[in-house]
Design a protein around this motif. Structure first.
Motif, PDB file in Angstrom:
ATOM      1  N   UNK A   2     -32.149  26.817 -44.056  1.00 47.86           N
ATOM      2  CA  UNK A   2     -33.278  26.039 -43.592  1.00 47.86           C
ATOM      3  C   UNK A   2     -33.898  26.653 -42.354  1.00 47.86           C
ATOM      4  N   UNK A   3     -35.179  26.264 -42.082  1.00 43.32           N
ATOM      5  CA  UNK A   3     -35.868  26.790 -40.922  1.00 43.32           C
ATOM      6  C   UNK A   3     -35.181  26.326 -39.643  1.00 43.32           C
ATOM      7  N   UNK A   4     -35.229  27.163 -38.613  1.00 38.75           N
ATOM      8  CA  UNK A   4     -34.639  26.822 -37.338  1.00 38.75           C
ATOM      9  C   UNK A   4     -35.378  25.646 -36.733  1.00 38.75           C
ATOM     10  N   UNK A   5     -34.618  24.696 -36.164  1.00 37.27           N
ATOM     11  CA  UNK A   5     -35.213  23.482 -35.650  1.00 37.27           C
ATOM     12  C   UNK A   5     -35.081  23.403 -34.143  1.00 37.27           C
ATOM     13  N   UNK A   6     -35.986  22.629 -33.539  1.00 40.06           N
ATOM     14  CA  UNK A   6     -35.948  22.413 -32.101  1.00 40.06           C
ATOM     15  C   UNK A   6     -34.761  21.542 -31.747  1.00 40.06           C
ATOM     16  N   UNK A   7     -34.076  21.867 -30.649  1.00 47.83           N
ATOM     17  CA  UNK A   7     -32.910  21.105 -30.219  1.00 47.83           C
ATOM     18  C   UNK A   7     -33.373  19.835 -29.517  1.00 47.83           C
ATOM     19  N   UNK A   8     -32.928  18.653 -29.970  1.00 38.84           N
ATOM     20  CA  UNK A   8     -33.347  17.401 -29.331  1.00 38.84           C
ATOM     21  C   UNK A   8     -32.878  17.328 -27.874  1.00 38.84           C
ATOM     22  N   UNK A   9     -33.703  16.699 -27.055  1.00 42.76           N
ATOM     23  CA  UNK A   9     -33.389  16.550 -25.632  1.00 42.76           C
ATOM     24  C   UNK A   9     -32.632  15.247 -25.422  1.00 42.76           C
ATOM     25  N   UNK A  10     -31.379  15.215 -25.866  1.00 46.24           N
ATOM     26  CA  UNK A  10     -30.535  14.027 -25.735  1.00 46.24           C
ATOM     27  C   UNK A  10     -29.092  14.442 -25.944  1.00 46.24           C
ATOM     28  N   UNK A  11     -28.130  13.601 -25.544  1.00 47.69           N
ATOM     29  CA  UNK A  11     -26.727  13.915 -25.840  1.00 47.69           C
ATOM     30  C   UNK A  11     -26.524  13.997 -27.350  1.00 47.69           C
ATOM     31  N   UNK A  12     -25.812  15.022 -27.803  1.00 47.66           N
ATOM     32  CA  UNK A  12     -25.651  15.253 -29.229  1.00 47.66           C
ATOM     33  C   UNK A  12     -24.226  14.954 -29.681  1.00 47.66           C
ATOM     34  N   UNK A  13     -24.125  14.276 -30.824  1.00 50.12           N
ATOM     35  CA  UNK A  13     -22.844  13.882 -31.374  1.00 50.12           C
ATOM     36  C   UNK A  13     -22.276  14.983 -32.269  1.00 50.12           C
ATOM     37  N   UNK A  14     -21.007  15.314 -32.081  1.00 45.21           N
ATOM     38  CA  UNK A  14     -20.359  16.322 -32.910  1.00 45.21           C
ATOM     39  C   UNK A  14     -19.969  15.730 -34.259  1.00 45.21           C
ATOM     40  N   UNK A  15     -19.698  16.617 -35.209  1.00 43.33           N
ATOM     41  CA  UNK A  15     -19.276  16.181 -36.534  1.00 43.33           C
ATOM     42  C   UNK A  15     -18.100  17.004 -37.008  1.00 43.33           C
ATOM     43  N   UNK A  16     -17.857  16.959 -38.323  1.00 40.56           N
ATOM     44  CA  UNK A  16     -16.713  17.658 -38.894  1.00 40.56           C
ATOM     45  C   UNK A  16     -17.162  18.616 -39.999  1.00 40.56           C
ATOM     46  N   UNK A  17     -16.440  19.709 -40.127  1.00 43.06           N
ATOM     47  CA  UNK A  17     -16.778  20.737 -41.110  1.00 43.06           C
ATOM     48  C   UNK A  17     -16.389  20.308 -42.517  1.00 43.06           C
ATOM     49  N   UNK A  18     -16.933  21.024 -43.500  1.00 42.85           N
ATOM     50  CA  UNK A  18     -16.532  20.763 -44.885  1.00 42.85           C
ATOM     51  C   UNK A  18     -15.042  21.017 -45.073  1.00 42.85           C
ATOM     52  N   UNK A  19     -14.510  21.987 -44.322  1.00 39.33           N
ATOM     53  CA  UNK A  19     -13.075  22.275 -44.416  1.00 39.33           C
ATOM     54  C   UNK A  19     -12.222  21.132 -43.930  1.00 39.33           C
ATOM     55  N   UNK A  20     -12.614  20.503 -42.826  1.00 36.15           N
ATOM     56  CA  UNK A  20     -11.870  19.352 -42.303  1.00 36.15           C
ATOM     57  C   UNK A  20     -11.961  18.181 -43.272  1.00 36.15           C
ATOM     58  N   UNK A  21     -13.160  17.961 -43.822  1.00 34.79           N
ATOM     59  CA  UNK A  21     -13.332  16.861 -44.775  1.00 34.79           C
ATOM     60  C   UNK A  21     -12.473  17.069 -46.027  1.00 34.79           C
ATOM     61  N   UNK A  22     -12.478  18.292 -46.549  1.00 32.17           N
ATOM     62  CA  UNK A  22     -11.678  18.589 -47.741  1.00 32.17           C
ATOM     63  C   UNK A  22     -10.193  18.402 -47.460  1.00 32.17           C
ATOM     64  N   UNK A  23      -9.759  18.778 -46.254  1.00 36.90           N
ATOM     65  CA  UNK A  23      -8.351  18.615 -45.888  1.00 36.90           C
ATOM     66  C   UNK A  23      -7.970  17.137 -45.851  1.00 36.90           C
ATOM     67  N   UNK A  24      -8.848  16.301 -45.297  1.00 34.35           N
ATOM     68  CA  UNK A  24      -8.580  14.862 -45.270  1.00 34.35           C
ATOM     69  C   UNK A  24      -8.472  14.306 -46.687  1.00 34.35           C
ATOM     70  N   UNK A  25      -9.350  14.770 -47.568  1.00 37.27           N
ATOM     71  CA  UNK A  25      -9.287  14.329 -48.965  1.00 37.27           C
ATOM     72  C   UNK A  25      -7.985  14.753 -49.620  1.00 37.27           C
TER      73      UNK A  25
END
Length: 365
Positions: A2-25
């Protein structure tokens, strides 16, 4: 990608990788299989040592197999796989080995040069290790060390999602990759893009490509591929904003002899001054510097003053005709060439400034 996007000017929430999700499953499914009870919530240890808790759904358990699904949360990162449904199905067998099977929506590795062998599902080494660790722990806790386990990972609409990535260019077909080295998705991190650059160069080398086409994205690549129709897709790399990292990887690769680089005017205005990360959140074009380039090209103070009144680098075309013989653009490209060639001096570098209408100017070395 996807096209590069502008970084929002606010605190950003982290997430989890597909690898972490697959491991949980995998953990939910494996515990469900050995206990014959649904595991709707599991906690795993991420590669960085932190714990993460996941909630599972669509749990199905039989005597021979078990499956669990989770929804990937990428936090505030504009990740292609955000909210993707990831499912793991596990089956016990007598092989004493852990085997990975490609389910629907997970990519198949078809070209050499990646960390995973050709013919294997596109599940990267760290996620594989995470899943194996979970499997071995569950087997040990339930006195089943003599058993083997087949793990099938699937992603709903994964093949559709993969069309928004560079997977096909890397020889990963029919789905997305299961990725992650830390388990954490850092919003707007450069790490994944830079990793794709390095993988792209590796795949080109593994497929005996000695000449690369590198571009910031799809628009400039379209034009450049018209100039070099003989260049295979595996030799085409998107550098995005990470010009330094791209040339550093090329400099590490003696197999690469020639690089043809396409660059749009806005990025060229930044690169000419030595800004090798051209993201709008990191650098802006320096009108004073560009005005000096105009003077170096033989233009008057009046022309330089016009540059100082511009609000965007793309409007330089209003002052200078976009043509091969235009001295200003040749001076601009001279400085771009200097900064790139300094990183990879042994490479034959051909530089092309690309206009929005797909016309181009080649740097006359």
């Amino acid at each position: 990608m996807s096209e590069l996007q502008k970084i929002p000017d606010k605190p950003l929430r982290k997430g989890y990788t597909t690898g972490a999700c697959a491991t949980a499953c995998v953990k939910s499914a494996m515990l469900g299989l050995v206990t014959q009870k649904e595991q709707c919530k599991v906690t795993i240890v991420l590669p960085i040592g932190e714990e993460a808790t996941f909630y599972l759904k669509n749990i199905q358990i039989t005597k021979n197999s078990s499956s669990s699904t989770t929804i990937k949360d990428a936090g505030d990162d504009p990740d292609v796989t955000h909210l993707a449904e990831i499912t793991a199905t596990v089956e016990l067998n007598k092989s004493k080995e852990v085997k990975f099977i490609r389910g629907e929506g997970v990519g198949l590795v078809t070209l050499p040069g990646l960390e995973i062998e050709v013919g294997e599902p596109a599940i990267n080494p760290v996620p594989r290790k995470m899943m194996k660790t979970v499997i071995h722990k569950v087997l040990a806790d339930h006195n089943l060390e003599e058993c083997g386990v087949a793990i099938t990972i699937s992603v709903k609409d994964g093949e559709k999602l993969a069309k928004r990535t560079l997977n096909s260019r890397l020889g990963i077909l029919h789905g997305i990759s299961i990725l992650g080295t830390s388990g954490i998705v850092t919003p707007f991190s450069a790490a994944s893009y830079i990793a794709s650059i390095r993988q792209g160069v590796d795949v080109a080398i593994a497929n005996n490509q000695e000449e690369l086409l590198i571009n910031s994205g799809a628009r400039s690549e379209k034009m450049l591929r018209n100039l070099f129709p003989e260049i295979k897709e595996t030799a085409c790399i998107h550098y995005g904003n990470w010009i330094r990292e791209t040339f550093e990887r090329i400099a590490e690769s003696p197999e690469i002899h020639t690089v043809n680089m396409g660059i749009m005017l806005g990025k060229a205005a930044k690169l000419a001054e030595g800004n090798l990360n051209t993201h709008s959140g990191k650098t802006t074009w320096n009108k004073e510097f560009i005005a000096q380039l105009a003077k170096e090209s033989g233009y008057s103070d009046e022309v330089s003053d016009k540059i100082l009144s511009l609000n965007m680098a793309g409007r330089l075309r209003e002052i200078f005709i976009f043509a091969q013989q235009e001295k200003f653009y040749q001076t601009l490209l001279k400085y771009c060439y200097k900064h790139c060639h300094r990183i990879a001096p042994k490479i034959e570098l051909n530089l092309y400034l690309i206009n929005n209408d797909q016309t181009h100017i080649k740097y006359n070395k």
